[in-house]
Design a protein around this motif. Structure first.
Motif, mmCIF file in Angstrom:
data_model
loop_
_atom_site.group_PDB
_atom_site.id
_atom_site.type_symbol
_atom_site.label_atom_id
_atom_site.label_comp_id
_atom_site.label_asym_id
_atom_site.label_seq_id
_atom_site.Cartn_x
_atom_site.Cartn_y
_atom_site.Cartn_z
ATOM 1 N N ALA A 119 0.830 -1.212 0.000
ATOM 2 C CA ALA A 119 0.000 0.000 0.000
ATOM 3 C C ALA A 119 0.865 1.262 0.000
ATOM 4 C CB ALA A 119 -0.934 -0.003 1.213
ATOM 5 N N LEU A 120 1.945 1.242 0.778
ATOM 6 C CA LEU A 120 2.828 2.414 0.816
ATOM 7 C C LEU A 120 3.559 2.603 -0.511
ATOM 8 C CD1 LEU A 120 4.203 1.977 4.434
ATOM 9 C CD2 LEU A 120 2.732 3.842 3.597
ATOM 10 N N LEU A 121 3.988 1.518 -1.121
ATOM 11 C CA LEU A 121 4.661 1.626 -2.419
ATOM 12 C C LEU A 121 3.699 2.116 -3.493
ATOM 13 C CD1 LEU A 121 6.957 -1.532 -2.340
ATOM 14 C CD2 LEU A 121 7.637 0.881 -2.107
ATOM 15 N N GLN A 122 2.452 1.709 -3.390
ATOM 16 C CA GLN A 122 1.443 2.218 -4.333
ATOM 17 C C GLN A 122 1.239 3.724 -4.122
ATOM 18 O OE1 GLN A 122 -2.460 0.390 -4.008
ATOM 19 N NE2 GLN A 122 -2.748 0.621 -6.208
ATOM 20 N N SER A 181 2.184 7.748 -6.606
ATOM 21 C CA SER A 181 1.261 8.799 -7.038
ATOM 22 C C SER A 181 1.474 10.152 -6.362
ATOM 23 C CB SER A 181 -0.182 8.341 -6.801
ATOM 24 O OG SER A 181 -0.397 8.137 -5.422
ATOM 25 N N VAL A 182 2.452 10.271 -5.469
ATOM 26 C CA VAL A 182 2.667 11.565 -4.825
ATOM 27 C C VAL A 182 3.295 12.544 -5.808
ATOM 28 C CG1 VAL A 182 2.824 10.583 -2.508
ATOM 29 C CG2 VAL A 182 4.909 10.963 -3.830
ATOM 30 N N ALA A 221 6.967 12.020 -0.606
ATOM 31 C CA ALA A 221 7.651 10.737 -0.773
ATOM 32 C C ALA A 221 8.507 10.421 0.449
ATOM 33 C CB ALA A 221 8.508 10.757 -2.036
ATOM 34 N N ARG A 222 9.158 11.422 1.028
ATOM 35 C CA ARG A 222 9.960 11.205 2.236
ATOM 36 C C ARG A 222 9.093 10.730 3.396
ATOM 37 N NH1 ARG A 222 12.992 15.720 0.592
ATOM 38 N NH2 ARG A 222 11.801 17.091 1.951
ATOM 39 N N GLN A 223 7.892 11.284 3.509
ATOM 40 C CA GLN A 223 6.978 10.841 4.577
ATOM 41 C C GLN A 223 6.609 9.371 4.401
ATOM 42 O OE1 GLN A 223 3.767 13.646 4.225
ATOM 43 N NE2 GLN A 223 4.755 15.148 5.561
ATOM 44 N N ILE A 224 6.361 8.981 3.175
ATOM 45 C CA ILE A 224 6.020 7.582 2.908
ATOM 46 C C ILE A 224 7.234 6.693 3.150
ATOM 47 C CG2 ILE A 224 5.304 5.941 1.122
ATOM 48 C CD1 ILE A 224 3.568 8.279 -0.013
ATOM 49 N N SER A 225 8.416 7.160 2.780
ATOM 50 C CA SER A 225 9.634 6.387 3.045
ATOM 51 C C SER A 225 9.816 6.157 4.542
ATOM 52 C CB SER A 225 10.863 7.101 2.468
ATOM 53 O OG SER A 225 10.828 7.047 1.062
ATOM 54 N N ALA A 226 9.504 7.160 5.349
ATOM 55 C CA ALA A 226 9.598 7.001 6.804
ATOM 56 C C ALA A 226 8.629 5.918 7.288
ATOM 57 C CB ALA A 226 9.320 8.327 7.507
ATOM 58 N N PRO A 248 9.966 5.888 -7.225
ATOM 59 C CA PRO A 248 10.655 6.769 -8.180
ATOM 60 C C PRO A 248 11.323 7.980 -7.537
ATOM 61 C CG PRO A 248 8.282 7.018 -8.364
ATOM 62 C CD PRO A 248 8.518 5.883 -7.413
ATOM 63 N N TRP A 249 11.130 8.187 -6.238
ATOM 64 C CA TRP A 249 11.665 9.367 -5.563
ATOM 65 C C TRP A 249 13.004 9.108 -4.871
ATOM 66 C CZ3 TRP A 249 9.411 13.960 -6.369
ATOM 67 C CH2 TRP A 249 8.121 13.958 -6.890
#
Length: 185
Positions: free
Chosen positions: A32-35, A39-40, A46-51, A164-165
């Motif tokens: 879910a996080l990779l999905q 789209s960000v 993207a950094r927030q999702i990476s965390a 991709p980020w």
């Protein structure tokens, strides 16, 4: 934090006799996080999702494993790379199916420029968790550091297909020597 470090030191000094519980299944959360990261629109998002991805990857199977992981990561952050590797060795001995133990030991070895030691750990982390973007990009960086630029860039492209980020995308601009199957730029 100090309690965790003391607990981990105790564990590193004495053999762990209990068996590690199964590694938590984080597949759905990671997928879910990779999905979401696909789209960000900004690097900050993207950094927030990476965390959040790191929070999933570093959630150990139990308190013992978590203490070993936390101790190794604290030692690595303090550049006590020998101590970090020892903590990750203990973690891997205790939880041999927990991908993050291998990934973190590889990172400590990478920082110590022990690339040949890092590579098998990255391969094992990826085998255990095929969508572990950090292990995949770490493998690409390790290969590049070993002079295997074209191969490393191909692996970084695999990681970028998931996120991709990644800052590692800057390594795609490195020149590739002709003997590596590429064209020197």
């Amino acid at each position: 934090m100090m309690r965790s470090v003391l607990f981990a030191l105790t564990l590193c000094a004495a053999p762990v006799s209990a068996a590690c519980p199964p590694t938590p299944d984080i597949t759905g959360a990671v997928d879910a996080l990779l999905q979401r990261v696909q789209s960000v629109e900004t690097e900050a998002e993207a950094r927030q999702i990476s965390a959040l991805l790191w929070a999933e990857w570093t959630r150990a199977p139990d308190e013992t494993a978590q203490a070993l992981l936390d101790d190794g990561m604290a030692r690595r952050a303090a550049f006590d790379l020998v101590g970090a590797v020892n903590a990750f060795d203990a973690l891997i001995d205790y939880c041999p199916t927990y991908a993050e133990g291998y990934n973190q030991r590889a990172f400590a070895n990478f920082l110590a420029a022990r690339y040949e030691a890092a590579l098998p750990d990255l391969d094992r982390a990826i085998a255990l968790n095929p969508r572990h973007v950090a292990a995949i990009s770490g493998k690409g960086l390790t290969l590049i550091s070993m002079g295997r630029v074209a191969e490393g860039q191909a692996v970084i492209r695999q990681a970028l297909a998931l996120n991709p980020w990644l800052s590692e995308r800057r390594f795609l601009d490195l020149p590739v020597a002709p003997d590596q199957g590429g064209v020197e730029l």
